[in-house]
Motif scaffolding. Structure first.
Motif, PDB file in Angstrom:
ATOM      1  N   ALA A   1       0.834  -1.207   0.000  1.00  0.00           N
ATOM      2  CA  ALA A   1       0.000   0.000   0.000  1.00  0.00           C
ATOM      3  C   ALA A   1       0.866   1.253   0.000  1.00  0.00           C
ATOM      4  CB  ALA A   1      -0.930  -0.012   1.207  1.00  0.00           C
ATOM      5  N   VAL A   2       1.973   1.224   0.722  1.00  0.00           N
ATOM      6  CA  VAL A   2       2.880   2.371   0.753  1.00  0.00           C
ATOM      7  C   VAL A   2       3.416   2.647  -0.642  1.00  0.00           C
ATOM      8  CG1 VAL A   2       5.079   3.215   1.651  1.00  0.00           C
ATOM      9  CG2 VAL A   2       3.518   1.993   3.160  1.00  0.00           C
ATOM     10  N   VAL A   3       3.838   1.623  -1.325  1.00  0.00           N
ATOM     11  CA  VAL A   3       4.378   1.778  -2.680  1.00  0.00           C
ATOM     12  C   VAL A   3       3.284   2.239  -3.637  1.00  0.00           C
ATOM     13  CG1 VAL A   3       5.443   0.558  -4.606  1.00  0.00           C
ATOM     14  CG2 VAL A   3       6.203   0.100  -2.278  1.00  0.00           C
ATOM     15  N   LEU A   4       2.081   1.682  -3.499  1.00  0.00           N
ATOM     16  CA  LEU A   4       0.977   2.065  -4.379  1.00  0.00           C
ATOM     17  C   LEU A   4       0.641   3.546  -4.234  1.00  0.00           C
ATOM     18  CD1 LEU A   4      -1.311   1.256  -6.319  1.00  0.00           C
ATOM     19  CD2 LEU A   4      -2.702   0.839  -4.291  1.00  0.00           C
ATOM     20  N   PHE A   5       0.526   4.028  -2.996  1.00  0.00           N
ATOM     21  CA  PHE A   5       0.205   5.433  -2.809  1.00  0.00           C
ATOM     22  C   PHE A   5       1.363   6.341  -3.220  1.00  0.00           C
ATOM     23  CE2 PHE A   5      -3.139   3.725  -0.035  1.00  0.00           C
ATOM     24  CZ  PHE A   5      -4.211   4.388  -0.600  1.00  0.00           C
ATOM     25  N   ALA A   6       2.583   5.883  -3.086  1.00  0.00           N
ATOM     26  CA  ALA A   6       3.718   6.670  -3.561  1.00  0.00           C
ATOM     27  C   ALA A   6       3.672   6.796  -5.087  1.00  0.00           C
ATOM     28  CB  ALA A   6       5.027   6.032  -3.122  1.00  0.00           C
TER      29      ALA A   6
ATOM     30  N   PHE B   1       5.537  11.362   3.790  1.00  0.00           N
ATOM     31  CA  PHE B   1       4.539  10.313   3.583  1.00  0.00           C
ATOM     32  C   PHE B   1       5.187   8.937   3.541  1.00  0.00           C
ATOM     33  CE2 PHE B   1       2.367   7.565   0.507  1.00  0.00           C
ATOM     34  CZ  PHE B   1       1.129   7.449   1.112  1.00  0.00           C
ATOM     35  N   LEU B   2       6.242   8.806   2.780  1.00  0.00           N
ATOM     36  CA  LEU B   2       6.925   7.516   2.672  1.00  0.00           C
ATOM     37  C   LEU B   2       7.552   7.100   4.001  1.00  0.00           C
ATOM     38  CD1 LEU B   2       8.631   7.819  -0.812  1.00  0.00           C
ATOM     39  CD2 LEU B   2       6.809   6.254  -0.153  1.00  0.00           C
TER      40      LEU B   2
ATOM     41  N   VAL C   1       4.312   0.562   9.036  1.00  0.00           N
ATOM     42  CA  VAL C   1       4.238  -0.830   8.625  1.00  0.00           C
ATOM     43  C   VAL C   1       5.310  -1.676   9.311  1.00  0.00           C
ATOM     44  CG1 VAL C   1       4.536  -2.366   6.640  1.00  0.00           C
ATOM     45  CG2 VAL C   1       3.172  -0.311   6.415  1.00  0.00           C
ATOM     46  N   SER C   2       6.483  -1.111   9.527  1.00  0.00           N
ATOM     47  CA  SER C   2       7.613  -1.926   9.978  1.00  0.00           C
ATOM     48  C   SER C   2       7.930  -1.834  11.464  1.00  0.00           C
ATOM     49  CB  SER C   2       8.852  -1.571   9.169  1.00  0.00           C
ATOM     50  OG  SER C   2       9.169  -0.209   9.337  1.00  0.00           O
ATOM     51  N   VAL C   3       7.501  -0.796  12.164  1.00  0.00           N
ATOM     52  CA  VAL C   3       7.838  -0.623  13.576  1.00  0.00           C
ATOM     53  C   VAL C   3       6.592  -0.881  14.422  1.00  0.00           C
ATOM     54  CG1 VAL C   3       8.608   1.009  15.333  1.00  0.00           C
ATOM     55  CG2 VAL C   3       9.636   1.048  13.061  1.00  0.00           C
TER      56      VAL C   3
ATOM     57  N   PRO D   1       2.137   4.642  15.199  1.00  0.00           N
ATOM     58  CA  PRO D   1       0.735   4.833  14.792  1.00  0.00           C
ATOM     59  C   PRO D   1       0.598   5.003  13.286  1.00  0.00           C
ATOM     60  CG  PRO D   1       1.602   6.847  15.733  1.00  0.00           C
ATOM     61  CD  PRO D   1       2.666   5.798  15.906  1.00  0.00           C
ATOM     62  N   ASN D   2      -0.388   4.308  12.725  1.00  0.00           N
ATOM     63  CA  ASN D   2      -0.660   4.527  11.313  1.00  0.00           C
ATOM     64  C   ASN D   2      -1.581   5.739  11.198  1.00  0.00           C
ATOM     65  OD1 ASN D   2      -3.392   3.715  11.571  1.00  0.00           O
ATOM     66  ND2 ASN D   2      -2.835   1.586  11.240  1.00  0.00           N
ATOM     67  N   PRO D   3      -1.751   6.292  10.011  1.00  0.00           N
ATOM     68  CA  PRO D   3      -2.556   7.508   9.870  1.00  0.00           C
ATOM     69  C   PRO D   3      -3.984   7.362  10.399  1.00  0.00           C
ATOM     70  CG  PRO D   3      -1.256   7.164   7.905  1.00  0.00           C
ATOM     71  CD  PRO D   3      -1.074   5.940   8.756  1.00  0.00           C
ATOM     72  N   ASN D   4      -4.584   6.191  10.254  1.00  0.00           N
ATOM     73  CA  ASN D   4      -5.943   6.000  10.769  1.00  0.00           C
ATOM     74  C   ASN D   4      -5.986   6.132  12.286  1.00  0.00           C
ATOM     75  OD1 ASN D   4      -6.961   5.573   8.230  1.00  0.00           O
ATOM     76  ND2 ASN D   4      -6.738   3.366   8.334  1.00  0.00           N
ATOM     77  N   ASP D   5      -4.977   5.631  12.976  1.00  0.00           N
ATOM     78  CA  ASP D   5      -4.923   5.755  14.431  1.00  0.00           C
ATOM     79  C   ASP D   5      -4.813   7.216  14.851  1.00  0.00           C
ATOM     80  OD1 ASP D   5      -5.043   3.012  14.693  1.00  0.00           O
ATOM     81  OD2 ASP D   5      -2.859   2.787  14.883  1.00  0.00           O
TER      82      ASP D   5
END
Length: 68
Positions: free
Chosen positions: A3-8, A36-37, A44-46, A50-54
């Protein structure tokens, strides 16, 4: 991570519009892309990052009680 790559990629597709903009707009574009990246990669990795939704839920969670 996909998803990170797709949005980038979607963000980079806006490059033709940014290319004809002023220098300040280009700088802001790349700063936002980098932030953003970095943010999403860390989310995703740590564990515990918090992800943006949180973050949105944390900031605007009080609105759920108003509408729900």
């Amino acid at each position: 991570m996909i998803a990170v790559v797709l949005f980038a990629i979607l963000y980079i597709l806006e490059w033709p519009m940014i290319k004809s903009s002023k220098k300040g707009m280009k700088r802001a574009y790349f700063i936002l892309l980098g932030l953003f990246l970095l943010w999403n990669t860390l989310a995703v990795s740590v564990a515990g990052w918090p992800n943006p939704n949180d973050v949105i839920r944390l900031l605007f969670g009080w609105a759920d009680r108003l509408f729900g």
